[in-house]
Design an enzyme around this catalytic site. Structure first.
Site, short mmCIF file in Angstrom:
data_model
loop_
_atom_site.label_atom_id
_atom_site.label_comp_id
_atom_site.label_asym_id
_atom_site.label_seq_id
_atom_site.Cartn_x
_atom_site.Cartn_y
_atom_site.Cartn_z
N ARG A 205 0.82 -1.21 0.00
CA ARG A 205 0.00 0.00 0.00
C ARG A 205 0.85 1.26 0.00
O ARG A 205 1.94 1.29 0.56
CB ARG A 205 -0.89 0.01 1.24
CG ARG A 205 -1.84 1.20 1.27
CD ARG A 205 -2.58 1.29 2.56
NE ARG A 205 -1.76 1.96 3.56
CZ ARG A 205 -2.15 2.22 4.78
NH1 ARG A 205 -3.35 1.83 5.19
NH2 ARG A 205 -1.37 2.83 5.63
N CYS B 221 0.09 5.49 0.86
CA CYS B 221 -0.89 6.44 1.38
C CYS B 221 -0.33 7.83 1.15
O CYS B 221 0.80 8.13 1.59
CB CYS B 221 -1.16 6.19 2.86
SG CYS B 221 -2.44 7.28 3.54
#
Length: 125
Positions: free
Chosen positions: A102, A104
């Site tokens: 991921r 962010c």
């Protein structure tokens, strides 16, 4: 062959794009805003927005014949990085032990003044 993925279980695109494209065993979703597909409304709270964005992602992934376990990469866009902890709690609860890679990123503004937007890449096994 590239296939367009579309479901009524996630909100329609708010611009000139599609919910997702599938190419072979790869699925690429567009960023999913936290719009409820039935009402078109967006929750105010960042935790609820994160839940809704993830629910929209899951609906699209499922429409493509995949599950959230097939998600290998997520990109989370947040309006305020101070919400990072709250977003992480909701995100961790959603994925459980099977969290994908991921990124962010804090952004200046998101469409419709959302607080969060999430896109994913999934791969069928």
């Amino acid at each position: 062959m590239v296939e367009t993925i579309n479901t009524n279980n996630a909100p329609a695109a708010v611009g000139p794009y599609v919910q997702a494209k599938k190419f072979g065993n790869m699925l690429y979703t567009s960023g999913q805003l936290p719009l409820n597909p039935e009402t078109g409304r967006m929750p105010e709270d960042v935790a609820e927005q994160t839940k809704q964005s993830l629910a929209n992602v899951e609906a699209i992934v499922n429409e493509a014949g995949l599950t959230k376990a097939d998600i290998v990469k997520a990109t989370v866009f947040v309006k305020d990085l101070n919400d990072f902890g709250t977003v992480n709690e909701v995100y961790a609860a959603f994925f459980g032990e099977n969290c994908p890679a991921r990124s962010c990123v804090e952004v200046a503004r998101l469409p419709l003044d959302a607080k969060v937007e999430i896109e994913v890449i999934a791969v069928s096994q």
